[in-house]
Motif scaffolding. Structure first.
Motif, PDB file in Angstrom:
ATOM      1  N   GLU A   1     -77.768 -34.329-115.099  1.00 40.04           N
ATOM      2  CA  GLU A   1     -77.016 -34.823-116.075  1.00 40.04           C
ATOM      3  C   GLU A   1     -75.826 -34.354-116.483  1.00 40.04           C
ATOM      4  O   GLU A   1     -75.962 -32.868-116.956  1.00 40.04           O
ATOM      5  N   LYS A   2     -74.558 -34.764-116.634  1.00 45.45           N
ATOM      6  CA  LYS A   2     -73.364 -34.147-116.914  1.00 45.45           C
ATOM      7  C   LYS A   2     -73.319 -33.914-118.456  1.00 45.45           C
ATOM      8  O   LYS A   2     -73.898 -34.443-119.388  1.00 45.45           O
ATOM      9  N   GLY A   3     -73.181 -32.582-118.594  1.00 45.47           N
ATOM     10  CA  GLY A   3     -72.670 -32.019-119.916  1.00 45.47           C
ATOM     11  C   GLY A   3     -74.082 -31.700-120.508  1.00 45.47           C
ATOM     12  O   GLY A   3     -74.340 -31.436-122.096  1.00 45.47           O
ATOM     13  N   THR A   4     -75.365 -31.330-119.886  1.00 49.02           N
ATOM     14  CA  THR A   4     -76.524 -31.064-120.514  1.00 49.02           C
ATOM     15  C   THR A   4     -76.522 -29.561-121.212  1.00 49.02           C
ATOM     16  O   THR A   4     -76.025 -28.679-120.369  1.00 49.02           O
ATOM     17  N   ALA A   5     -76.704 -29.345-122.271  1.00 48.95           N
ATOM     18  CA  ALA A   5     -76.672 -28.130-122.872  1.00 48.95           C
ATOM     19  C   ALA A   5     -77.573 -27.312-122.469  1.00 48.95           C
ATOM     20  O   ALA A   5     -77.449 -26.027-122.473  1.00 48.95           O
ATOM     21  N   LYS A   6     -78.668 -27.729-122.139  1.00 48.01           N
ATOM     22  CA  LYS A   6     -79.782 -26.655-121.554  1.00 48.01           C
ATOM     23  C   LYS A   6     -79.226 -25.949-120.088  1.00 48.01           C
ATOM     24  O   LYS A   6     -79.260 -24.737-120.233  1.00 48.01           O
ATOM     25  N   VAL A   7     -78.533 -26.819-119.533  1.00 44.15           N
ATOM     26  CA  VAL A   7     -78.133 -26.151-118.119  1.00 44.15           C
ATOM     27  C   VAL A   7     -76.955 -25.179-118.604  1.00 44.15           C
ATOM     28  O   VAL A   7     -76.825 -23.942-118.205  1.00 44.15           O
ATOM     29  N   GLY A   8     -75.933 -25.305-119.360  1.00 49.92           N
ATOM     30  CA  GLY A   8     -74.817 -24.732-119.771  1.00 49.92           C
ATOM     31  C   GLY A   8     -75.476 -23.235-120.373  1.00 49.92           C
ATOM     32  O   GLY A   8     -75.057 -22.128-120.303  1.00 49.92           O
ATOM     33  N   ALA A   9     -76.398 -23.641-121.368  1.00 51.04           N
ATOM     34  CA  ALA A   9     -77.155 -22.263-122.080  1.00 51.04           C
ATOM     35  C   ALA A   9     -77.740 -21.482-121.040  1.00 51.04           C
ATOM     36  O   ALA A   9     -77.835 -20.314-121.270  1.00 51.04           O
ATOM     37  N   ARG A  10     -78.244 -22.085-120.129  1.00 51.82           N
ATOM     38  CA  ARG A  10     -79.028 -20.907-119.143  1.00 51.82           C
ATOM     39  C   ARG A  10     -78.006 -20.343-118.141  1.00 51.82           C
ATOM     40  O   ARG A  10     -78.266 -19.147-117.970  1.00 51.82           O
ATOM     41  N   LEU A  11     -76.984 -21.111-117.919  1.00 49.03           N
ATOM     42  CA  LEU A  11     -75.824 -20.308-117.150  1.00 49.03           C
ATOM     43  C   LEU A  11     -75.144 -19.226-117.986  1.00 49.03           C
ATOM     44  O   LEU A  11     -74.920 -18.017-117.402  1.00 49.03           O
ATOM     45  N   ALA A  12     -75.197 -19.499-119.223  1.00 43.69           N
ATOM     46  CA  ALA A  12     -74.286 -18.499-120.055  1.00 43.69           C
ATOM     47  C   ALA A  12     -75.253 -17.649-120.288  1.00 43.69           C
ATOM     48  O   ALA A  12     -74.832 -16.398-120.879  1.00 43.69           O
ATOM     49  N   ALA A  13     -76.523 -17.507-120.377  1.00 44.14           N
ATOM     50  CA  ALA A  13     -77.522 -16.554-120.279  1.00 44.14           C
ATOM     51  C   ALA A  13     -77.391 -15.568-119.356  1.00 44.14           C
ATOM     52  O   ALA A  13     -77.894 -14.304-119.501  1.00 44.14           O
ATOM     53  N   LEU A  14     -77.009 -15.701-118.200  1.00 43.67           N
ATOM     54  CA  LEU A  14     -77.081 -14.850-117.145  1.00 43.67           C
ATOM     55  C   LEU A  14     -75.790 -13.838-117.323  1.00 43.67           C
ATOM     56  O   LEU A  14     -74.750 -13.890-117.759  1.00 43.67           O
ATOM     57  N   ALA A  15     -76.094 -12.483-117.141  1.00 43.50           N
ATOM     58  CA  ALA A  15     -75.284 -11.360-117.595  1.00 43.50           C
ATOM     59  C   ALA A  15     -73.898 -11.416-116.859  1.00 43.50           C
ATOM     60  O   ALA A  15     -72.722 -10.947-117.592  1.00 43.50           O
ATOM     61  N   GLU A  16     -73.870 -11.674-115.549  1.00 39.89           N
ATOM     62  CA  GLU A  16     -72.887 -11.776-114.849  1.00 39.89           C
ATOM     63  C   GLU A  16     -71.876 -12.756-115.025  1.00 39.89           C
ATOM     64  O   GLU A  16     -70.722 -12.813-114.644  1.00 39.89           O
ATOM     65  N   VAL A  17     -72.388 -13.815-115.822  1.00 38.94           N
ATOM     66  CA  VAL A  17     -71.294 -14.860-116.190  1.00 38.94           C
ATOM     67  C   VAL A  17     -70.540 -14.597-117.400  1.00 38.94           C
ATOM     68  O   VAL A  17     -70.967 -14.108-118.560  1.00 38.94           O
TER      69      VAL A  17
END
Length: 149
Positions: free
Chosen positions: A74-90
């Motif tokens: 789903e485009k723009g899902t906050a859950k996916v974005g939040a999980r990506l943002a939580a990765l230290a290398e990101v």
């Protein structure tokens, strides 16, 4: 909208966040106490969101920069974005206007480290796929905002 003095203060802080109130006061011809008050107001209004040191990634062993386009169910899902943002290398996660849901900027040691991280990214629930671009060289990189508008 900040006035001309506030924009000058913001420009000085942006150029060097360690600039003292006294130095800023000299630059804009105001009292240090007035500068402190203005900076506090700029922070309260959310125009200044934080202060940080800029580090040299290569000198810290993070010589590979990559941009990853992440396609989710789903485009723009906050859950996916939040999980990506939580990765230290990101370092950055952006929603873009294309079919890809997020554009991710990351820094890792090498291609082996990148492969490991992409495996982690692809294992996040809701991610359908990725497309990765490795940066060969950087001509300009800044977090500074043009204040001349």
């Amino acid at each position: 909208m900040p006035d001309a003095t506030d924009r000058r203060i913001l420009a000085l802080l942006q150029a060097n966040a360690r600039t003292t109130n006294a130095e800023i006061a000299r630059e804009v011809d105001m009292a240090p106490s007035a500068i402190l008050e203005r900076i506090k107001k700029l922070e309260q209004k959310g125009l200044v969101t934080g202060y940080e040191a800029r580090l040299a990634p290569k000198k810290l062993g993070l010589g590979l920069t990559a941009f990853v386009f992440v396609r989710a169910e789903e485009k723009g899902t906050a859950k996916v974005g939040a999980r990506l943002a939580a990765l230290a290398e990101v370092q950055e996660v952006h929603q873009d206007a294309s079919k890809d849901v997020d554009l991710v900027k990351l820094r890792v040691r090498d291609t082996d480290d990148l492969a490991r991280l992409l495996g982690t990214v692809k294992s996040i629930p809701g991610i359908q796929g990725t497309r990765t671009t490795i940066v060969l060289g950087t001509l300009k990189e800044t977090a500074q905002i043009a204040l001349t508008h």
